[in-house]
Design a protein around this motif. Structure first.
Motif, PDB file in Angstrom:
ATOM      1  N   GLY A  55       0.820  -1.206   0.000  1.00 33.98           N
ATOM      2  CA  GLY A  55       0.000   0.000   0.000  1.00 33.98           C
ATOM      3  C   GLY A  55       0.851   1.250   0.000  1.00 33.98           C
ATOM      4  N   PHE A  56       0.385   2.267  -0.722  1.00 28.52           N
ATOM      5  CA  PHE A  56       0.984   3.591  -0.627  1.00 28.52           C
ATOM      6  C   PHE A  56       0.008   4.494   0.111  1.00 28.52           C
ATOM      7  N   LEU A  57       0.452   5.115   1.169  1.00 28.55           N
ATOM      8  CA  LEU A  57      -0.409   6.032   1.914  1.00 28.55           C
ATOM      9  C   LEU A  57      -0.348   7.417   1.290  1.00 28.55           C
ATOM     10  N   VAL A  58      -1.507   8.013   1.113  1.00 26.59           N
ATOM     11  CA  VAL A  58      -1.571   9.355   0.545  1.00 26.59           C
ATOM     12  C   VAL A  58      -2.347  10.251   1.507  1.00 26.59           C
ATOM     13  N   TRP A  59      -1.756  11.371   1.902  1.00 24.35           N
ATOM     14  CA  TRP A  59      -2.499  12.358   2.689  1.00 24.35           C
ATOM     15  C   TRP A  59      -3.590  12.960   1.822  1.00 24.35           C
ATOM     16  N   GLY A  60      -4.738  13.224   2.409  1.00 20.68           N
ATOM     17  CA  GLY A  60      -5.839  13.805   1.639  1.00 20.68           C
ATOM     18  C   GLY A  60      -6.443  12.776   0.720  1.00 20.68           C
ATOM     19  N   ASP A  61      -6.700  13.171  -0.488  1.00 16.57           N
ATOM     20  CA  ASP A  61      -7.330  12.314  -1.483  1.00 16.57           C
ATOM     21  C   ASP A  61      -6.379  12.101  -2.660  1.00 16.57           C
ATOM     22  N   PRO A  62      -6.210  10.862  -3.113  1.00 18.79           N
ATOM     23  CA  PRO A  62      -5.250  10.595  -4.194  1.00 18.79           C
ATOM     24  C   PRO A  62      -5.596  11.285  -5.519  1.00 18.79           C
ATOM     25  N   SER A  63      -6.846  11.778  -5.654  1.00 22.62           N
ATOM     26  CA  SER A  63      -7.231  12.364  -6.939  1.00 22.62           C
ATOM     27  C   SER A  63      -6.973  13.862  -7.000  1.00 22.62           C
ATOM     28  N   LEU A  64      -6.486  14.448  -5.917  1.00 29.38           N
ATOM     29  CA  LEU A  64      -6.395  15.901  -5.865  1.00 29.38           C
ATOM     30  C   LEU A  64      -4.956  16.356  -5.615  1.00 29.38           C
ATOM     31  N   TYR A  65      -4.323  16.865  -6.646  1.00 25.03           N
ATOM     32  CA  TYR A  65      -2.969  17.406  -6.545  1.00 25.03           C
ATOM     33  C   TYR A  65      -2.023  16.484  -5.784  1.00 25.03           C
ATOM     34  N   ASP A  66      -2.012  15.238  -6.200  1.00 20.66           N
ATOM     35  CA  ASP A  66      -1.070  14.286  -5.626  1.00 20.66           C
ATOM     36  C   ASP A  66      -0.498  13.448  -6.761  1.00 20.66           C
ATOM     37  N   GLY A  67       0.808  13.253  -6.752  1.00 18.20           N
ATOM     38  CA  GLY A  67       1.445  12.592  -7.886  1.00 18.20           C
ATOM     39  C   GLY A  67       1.562  11.078  -7.764  1.00 18.20           C
ATOM     40  N   THR A  68       1.202  10.525  -6.599  1.00 17.14           N
ATOM     41  CA  THR A  68       1.418   9.097  -6.366  1.00 17.14           C
ATOM     42  C   THR A  68       0.795   8.235  -7.468  1.00 17.14           C
ATOM     43  N   LEU A  69      -0.435   8.582  -7.823  1.00 13.52           N
ATOM     44  CA  LEU A  69      -1.160   7.806  -8.824  1.00 13.52           C
ATOM     45  C   LEU A  69      -0.392   7.762 -10.148  1.00 13.52           C
ATOM     46  N   SER A  70       0.094   8.898 -10.581  1.00 11.76           N
ATOM     47  CA  SER A  70       0.751   8.907 -11.891  1.00 11.76           C
ATOM     48  C   SER A  70       2.107   8.207 -11.847  1.00 11.76           C
ATOM     49  N   VAL A  71       2.773   8.247 -10.692  1.00 13.82           N
ATOM     50  CA  VAL A  71       4.043   7.512 -10.594  1.00 13.82           C
ATOM     51  C   VAL A  71       3.775   6.006 -10.656  1.00 13.82           C
ATOM     52  N   LEU A  72       2.770   5.544  -9.922  1.00 12.24           N
ATOM     53  CA  LEU A  72       2.441   4.109  -9.961  1.00 12.24           C
ATOM     54  C   LEU A  72       2.010   3.680 -11.353  1.00 12.24           C
ATOM     55  N   GLU A  73       1.222   4.531 -12.011  1.00 12.28           N
ATOM     56  CA  GLU A  73       0.759   4.198 -13.356  1.00 12.28           C
ATOM     57  C   GLU A  73       1.953   4.097 -14.309  1.00 12.28           C
ATOM     58  N   GLN A  74       2.917   4.982 -14.109  1.00 12.98           N
ATOM     59  CA  GLN A  74       4.126   4.949 -14.928  1.00 12.98           C
ATOM     60  C   GLN A  74       4.884   3.628 -14.732  1.00 12.98           C
ATOM     61  N   ILE A  75       4.974   3.191 -13.486  1.00 11.26           N
ATOM     62  CA  ILE A  75       5.654   1.926 -13.191  1.00 11.26           C
ATOM     63  C   ILE A  75       4.888   0.757 -13.806  1.00 11.26           C
ATOM     64  N   ARG A  76       3.559   0.831 -13.712  1.00  9.60           N
ATOM     65  CA  ARG A  76       2.730  -0.238 -14.281  1.00  9.60           C
ATOM     66  C   ARG A  76       2.939  -0.338 -15.793  1.00  9.60           C
ATOM     67  N   VAL A  77       2.921   0.816 -16.443  1.00 11.02           N
ATOM     68  CA  VAL A  77       3.043   0.847 -17.899  1.00 11.02           C
ATOM     69  C   VAL A  77       4.435   0.384 -18.348  1.00 11.02           C
ATOM     70  N   ALA A  78       5.448   0.739 -17.561  1.00 19.03           N
ATOM     71  CA  ALA A  78       6.815   0.345 -17.929  1.00 19.03           C
ATOM     72  C   ALA A  78       6.943  -1.176 -17.994  1.00 19.03           C
ATOM     73  N   GLY A  79       6.189  -1.876 -17.151  1.00 19.77           N
ATOM     74  CA  GLY A  79       6.088  -3.323 -17.300  1.00 19.77           C
ATOM     75  C   GLY A  79       7.187  -4.142 -16.643  1.00 19.77           C
ATOM     76  N   ASN A  80       8.101  -3.490 -15.937  1.00 15.46           N
ATOM     77  CA  ASN A  80       9.141  -4.268 -15.237  1.00 15.46           C
ATOM     78  C   ASN A  80       8.580  -4.972 -13.998  1.00 15.46           C
ATOM     79  N   VAL A  81       7.519  -4.408 -13.453  1.00 16.00           N
ATOM     80  CA  VAL A  81       6.789  -5.056 -12.357  1.00 16.00           C
ATOM     81  C   VAL A  81       5.403  -5.356 -12.898  1.00 16.00           C
ATOM     82  N   GLU A  82       4.927  -6.585 -12.683  1.00 13.97           N
ATOM     83  CA  GLU A  82       3.544  -6.853 -13.063  1.00 13.97           C
ATOM     84  C   GLU A  82       2.669  -6.329 -11.939  1.00 13.97           C
ATOM     85  N   LEU A  83       2.022  -5.228 -12.211  1.00 18.57           N
ATOM     86  CA  LEU A  83       1.448  -4.426 -11.135  1.00 18.57           C
ATOM     87  C   LEU A  83      -0.009  -4.128 -11.446  1.00 18.57           C
ATOM     88  N   ASP A  84      -0.866  -4.273 -10.462  1.00 15.27           N
ATOM     89  CA  ASP A  84      -2.222  -3.747 -10.576  1.00 15.27           C
ATOM     90  C   ASP A  84      -2.515  -2.999  -9.283  1.00 15.27           C
TER      91      ASP A  84
END
Lengths: 249, 249
Positions: B102-131
């Motif tokens: 789990g990644f903990l995010v202060w507030g809401d992950p959809s509002l001015y937080d980059g965690t989601l896009s970093v994880l999505e980038q890792i998922r797309v890169a495909g070195n980790v099979e990630l959902d």
């Protein structure tokens, strides 16, 4: 005033659970055809989280409302006055001196919900000596973004949260990410611009959840069909969407 | 990705508690001077809600970032690439095959937080099979509105959520209610217009909470002083505010 989330009973916060267990009376405002589903969901939330056996649920009839007024703001203002006139005697009658009651609000009390302003009106009128606190809740907008796994904003960008009524006047110029609430129809169809993605959801967080996303020109028919079909079947609909303009430049 | 609210441990939702108890590893990204306070709050949340005794907390160092870049968007983009490069090996190393973190995010992950896009980038890169799934959380904006007991919108009106950087370019024309986030200074001082109310809050929901509100021209000095004093004392600040234009016409 207790925000209880967008429909998923697990949206409820620890703060809301504490508040639910603090109040003696839960005031719930009866609404139209959505009643049956929402009453069931609300009961599920109360059964699951309220441990005190002695709380009461008091239904307050909602005031009548003109859904197609000539002056929207004036009508909503007048509607709030009518609501206050129905709520005030209920509070006086059902709460003992020094008692504590709760109003349940779907979503978040700060986002397109009139409960706060009706209570404030009653407080200011002074016939009831009233004080209140607001417990925030997960809004349908946040639930929508979470289910689509998207952020609402893009890097350094602005978000506009607006209504179907205002969207009909044109796509905002000052934000490339536009969240639309209170859209009684499919106003996204009136957005003439191409180069827009839509992230749409209905009943997000409930068993009836529907999610659709894609280039607006490609999925708007499908969304309209799905929306119409489910609205007919259930007798009511609660949907929200994000319109995301493609990168410019 | 687990939104844990704006600072008050009671903002945590039942869904977040379930997620916290499901993950084997909690990844936390170390940040600058705010670290001590936020680490303490985060520990409080974990101690209070996580019942499984065998979870691990793994700290990931955050990537360096240019805070005054010439091209803001390009720098944030590049920063996210650097973050992904630090997070990906941590995920590979710390999670077993089929494991859940789990990644903990202060507030809401959809509002001015980059965690989601970093994880999505890792998922797309495909070195980790990630959902991954996203658990929404109470944002500082909602906490602010709840504490001031205000709605963010007015009847039929639009809300603009924007950044200090954008506000410096001028007060939006298309919304009379403007929420400002990520303001490193007191950009509200640059809003030259009169007839604006401000609802300001810092560390909302925590023991250090500060709330101030009033006509912008009358309270902006006081807010600036309070902000500077507490920022100096604590070494960091987290504040948000709503600017509300008076009724026009």
């Amino acid at each position: 005033m207790i925000g209880i989330g967008a429909g998923d009973p697990e949206h409820v916060t620890v703060q809301a659970i504490r508040a639910l267990n603090h109040v003696e009376v839960l005031f719930v405002v009866s609404k139209g055809p959505e009643k049956k589903d929402l009453v069931r969901l609300r009961r599920e939330i109360c059964d699951r989280y309220i441990e005190r056996p002695d709380y009461r649920i008091v239904e307050i009839p909602d005031a009548a409302r003109d859904r197609r007024p000539r002056d929207y703001r004036a009508e909503v203002d007048a509607w709030r006055v009518r609501r206050a006139a129905l709520w005030e005697p209920a509070i006086l009658e059902e709460l003992r001196d020094g008692g504590c009651g709760g109003f349940l609000v779907w979503g978040d009390p700060s986002l397109y919900d009139g409960t706060l302003s009706v209570l404030e009106q009653i407080r200011v009128a002074g016939n009831v000596e009233l004080d209140y606190e607001v417990v925030p809740g997960i809004s349908s907008v946040q639930a929508l973004a979470a289910k689509h796994r998207i952020a609402l904003n893009r890097i350094g960008g602005a978000i506009q949260i607006t209504t179907g009524r205002r969207l009909a006047e044109g796509f905002p110029e000052e934000a490339d990410d536009v969240v639309v609430m209170l859209d009684g129809g499919c106003t996204f169809r009136e957005v003439a611009l191409s180069g827009i993605d839509i992230y749409w959801g209905a009943y997000v967080g409930t068993d009836d959840e529907l999610l659709l996303a894609g280039e607006l020109s490609e999925v708007s028919d499908e969304i309209e069909r799905a929306r119409e079909e489910v609205r007919r079947r259930k007798g009511w609909i609660m949907d929200t969407y994000l319109l995301r303009r493609h990168e410019r430049g």
